[in-house]
Design a protein around this motif. Structure first.
Motif, PDB file in Angstrom:
ATOM      1  N   VAL A   1       0.841  -1.208   0.000  1.00  7.34           N
ATOM      2  CA  VAL A   1       0.000   0.000   0.000  1.00  7.34           C
ATOM      3  C   VAL A   1       0.872   1.254   0.000  1.00  7.34           C
ATOM      4  CG1 VAL A   1      -1.865  -1.150   1.264  1.00  7.34           C
ATOM      5  CG2 VAL A   1      -0.163   0.148   2.541  1.00  7.34           C
ATOM      6  N   LYS A   2       0.278   2.333  -0.524  1.00  9.31           N
ATOM      7  CA  LYS A   2       0.894   3.645  -0.388  1.00  9.31           C
ATOM      8  C   LYS A   2      -0.008   4.446   0.531  1.00  9.31           C
ATOM      9  CE  LYS A   2       3.041   3.899  -4.912  1.00  9.31           C
ATOM     10  NZ  LYS A   2       2.869   4.368  -6.293  1.00  9.31           N
ATOM     11  N   VAL A   3       0.556   5.008   1.590  1.00  5.45           N
ATOM     12  CA  VAL A   3      -0.250   5.817   2.498  1.00  5.45           C
ATOM     13  C   VAL A   3      -0.160   7.264   2.029  1.00  5.45           C
ATOM     14  CG1 VAL A   3      -0.615   6.516   4.887  1.00  5.45           C
ATOM     15  CG2 VAL A   3       0.344   4.260   4.388  1.00  5.45           C
ATOM     16  N   LYS A   4      -1.331   7.884   1.857  1.00  3.67           N
ATOM     17  CA  LYS A   4      -1.353   9.256   1.345  1.00  3.67           C
ATOM     18  C   LYS A   4      -1.983  10.188   2.351  1.00  3.67           C
ATOM     19  CE  LYS A   4      -2.068   7.810  -3.411  1.00  3.67           C
ATOM     20  NZ  LYS A   4      -3.101   7.759  -4.434  1.00  3.67           N
ATOM     21  N   ASP A   5      -1.425  11.373   2.431  1.00  8.31           N
ATOM     22  CA  ASP A   5      -2.036  12.434   3.234  1.00  8.31           C
ATOM     23  C   ASP A   5      -2.182  13.615   2.290  1.00  8.31           C
ATOM     24  OD1 ASP A   5      -3.001  13.843   5.366  1.00  8.31           O
ATOM     25  OD2 ASP A   5      -1.029  14.473   6.068  1.00  8.31           O
ATOM     26  N   ASP A   6      -3.408  14.096   2.136  1.00 10.67           N
ATOM     27  CA  ASP A   6      -3.645  15.193   1.190  1.00 10.67           C
ATOM     28  C   ASP A   6      -3.098  14.886  -0.199  1.00 10.67           C
ATOM     29  OD1 ASP A   6      -5.208  17.249   1.940  1.00 10.67           O
ATOM     30  OD2 ASP A   6      -3.617  18.369   2.971  1.00 10.67           O
ATOM     31  N   ASP A   7      -3.337  13.668  -0.657  1.00 10.04           N
ATOM     32  CA  ASP A   7      -2.893  13.219  -1.983  1.00 10.04           C
ATOM     33  C   ASP A   7      -1.382  13.091  -2.153  1.00 10.04           C
ATOM     34  OD1 ASP A   7      -5.296  12.539  -3.143  1.00 10.04           O
ATOM     35  OD2 ASP A   7      -5.718  14.595  -3.763  1.00 10.04           O
ATOM     36  N   GLN A   8      -0.596  13.283  -1.088  1.00 10.35           N
ATOM     37  CA  GLN A   8       0.862  13.091  -1.154  1.00 10.35           C
ATOM     38  C   GLN A   8       1.200  11.729  -0.536  1.00 10.35           C
ATOM     39  OE1 GLN A   8       3.255  15.423  -2.180  1.00 10.35           O
ATOM     40  NE2 GLN A   8       1.541  16.688  -2.863  1.00 10.35           N
ATOM     41  N   VAL A   9       2.038  10.938  -1.214  1.00  9.52           N
ATOM     42  CA  VAL A   9       2.453   9.651  -0.637  1.00  9.52           C
ATOM     43  C   VAL A   9       3.441   9.923   0.496  1.00  9.52           C
ATOM     44  CG1 VAL A   9       3.626   7.455  -1.078  1.00  9.52           C
ATOM     45  CG2 VAL A   9       2.143   8.444  -2.828  1.00  9.52           C
ATOM     46  N   ILE A  10       3.136   9.434   1.699  1.00 10.09           N
ATOM     47  CA  ILE A  10       4.025   9.685   2.836  1.00 10.09           C
ATOM     48  C   ILE A  10       4.714   8.407   3.340  1.00 10.09           C
ATOM     49  CG2 ILE A  10       2.947  11.830   3.665  1.00 10.09           C
ATOM     50  CD1 ILE A  10       1.398  10.079   5.704  1.00 10.09           C
TER      51      ILE A  10
END
Ligand code: BTN
Length: 247
Positions: free
Chosen positions: A204-213
């Protein structure tokens, strides 16, 4: 939990109406349903397309739990809706994508949005869970970008269920699971979540505000509803916010 349904032809948002009702003292089990919403919204202030043909409703809850565990309400709703839809549509292809999307063959068929307020002693005053299910909405009526990522249950499953039938089945599963959770705690509910999700074990890619974090393998969800992800370097982090994309 005793249910009390209020049905409307049109509302701006069932969540907004439910928050107002909850602030005015509406009892636990109040359910606000609208045939369509003019200002339906999702997570991150996103617009939620809510034409006639979909099931749009919100349940008012007053759970007796420590507020740090309130995210369990969303997990619980995910379990209840998945169980109901799997039975109604006779398929195991519906699964939960953390934290609160239900996918049918990788396309979104349901989204959930919870909100809560604490009182001055930091206890939960109310929590609401808003649930949107694409029962009979026509995919060709979806905004273009949604047509790639979302689908309608009746269309995909060549079924003709009504929103009322789907609502009844969801509320039945929800009340049973909610009462069990309030009486006995989260173990049984979390176990069901684990067996109904399509997230754990995936990259998975975790995103915050559409940015991968952060990116890695989703290993677990914890008691606070956070997802635990481990990357190639062996670092492990938990996230109780944001959203993920599954590779
Ligand atoms: C999401 O996936 O971002 C959550 C979508 C939640 C939509 C439901 S429809 C009923 C209730 N009323 C709203 O305005 N939102 C929720």
């Amino acid at each position: 939990m005793k249910l009390q349904l209020s049905k409307f032809d049109v509302l701006e948002s069932t969540n907004t109406t439910a928050v107002t009702a909850a602030k005015e003292g509406a009892p636990e089990g109040t359910v606000i349903v609208a045939e369509r919403q003019t200002g339906g919204h999702g997570r991150l202030q996103r617009e939620w397309s809510s034409p006639k043909g979909g099931l749009w409703f919100t349940i008012v809850l007053r759970p007796k739990i420590d507020p740090q565990f309130v995210a369990q309400v969303t997990l619980l709703a995910g379990v209840a809706v998945t169980k109901a839809l799997r039975i109604l549509y006779k398929t195991d292809a519906i699964a939960i994508k953390w934290p609160n999307d239900l996918l049918l063959n990788k396309k979104k068929v349901c989204g959930m949005l919870s909100e809560m307020e604490l009182d001055d002693k930091e206890n939960i005053k109310y929590a609401i869970i808003g649930i949107g299910v694409n029962v009979a909405t026509e995919t060709k009526s979806f905004p273009l970008e949604l047509q790639q990522t979302a689908t309608s249950l009746n269309e995909s499953m060549q079924a003709s269920l009504s929103c009322e039938e789907v609502l009844d089945a969801i509320l039945r599963e929800f009340t049973e699971l909610y009462d069990e959770w309030q009486q006995n705690g989260s173990a049984a509910m979390l176990q069901q979540w684990r067996s109904l999700n399509c997230t754990l074990g995936s990259m998975v890619k975790v995103k915050d505000d559409d940015q991968v974090i952060f990116a890695g393998t989703a290993l677990a969800i914890d008691d606070q509803g956070a997802i635990v992800v481990s990357n190639n370097q062996g670092e492990t982090q938990s996230f109780n916010f944001g959203e993920i994309s599954i590779r």
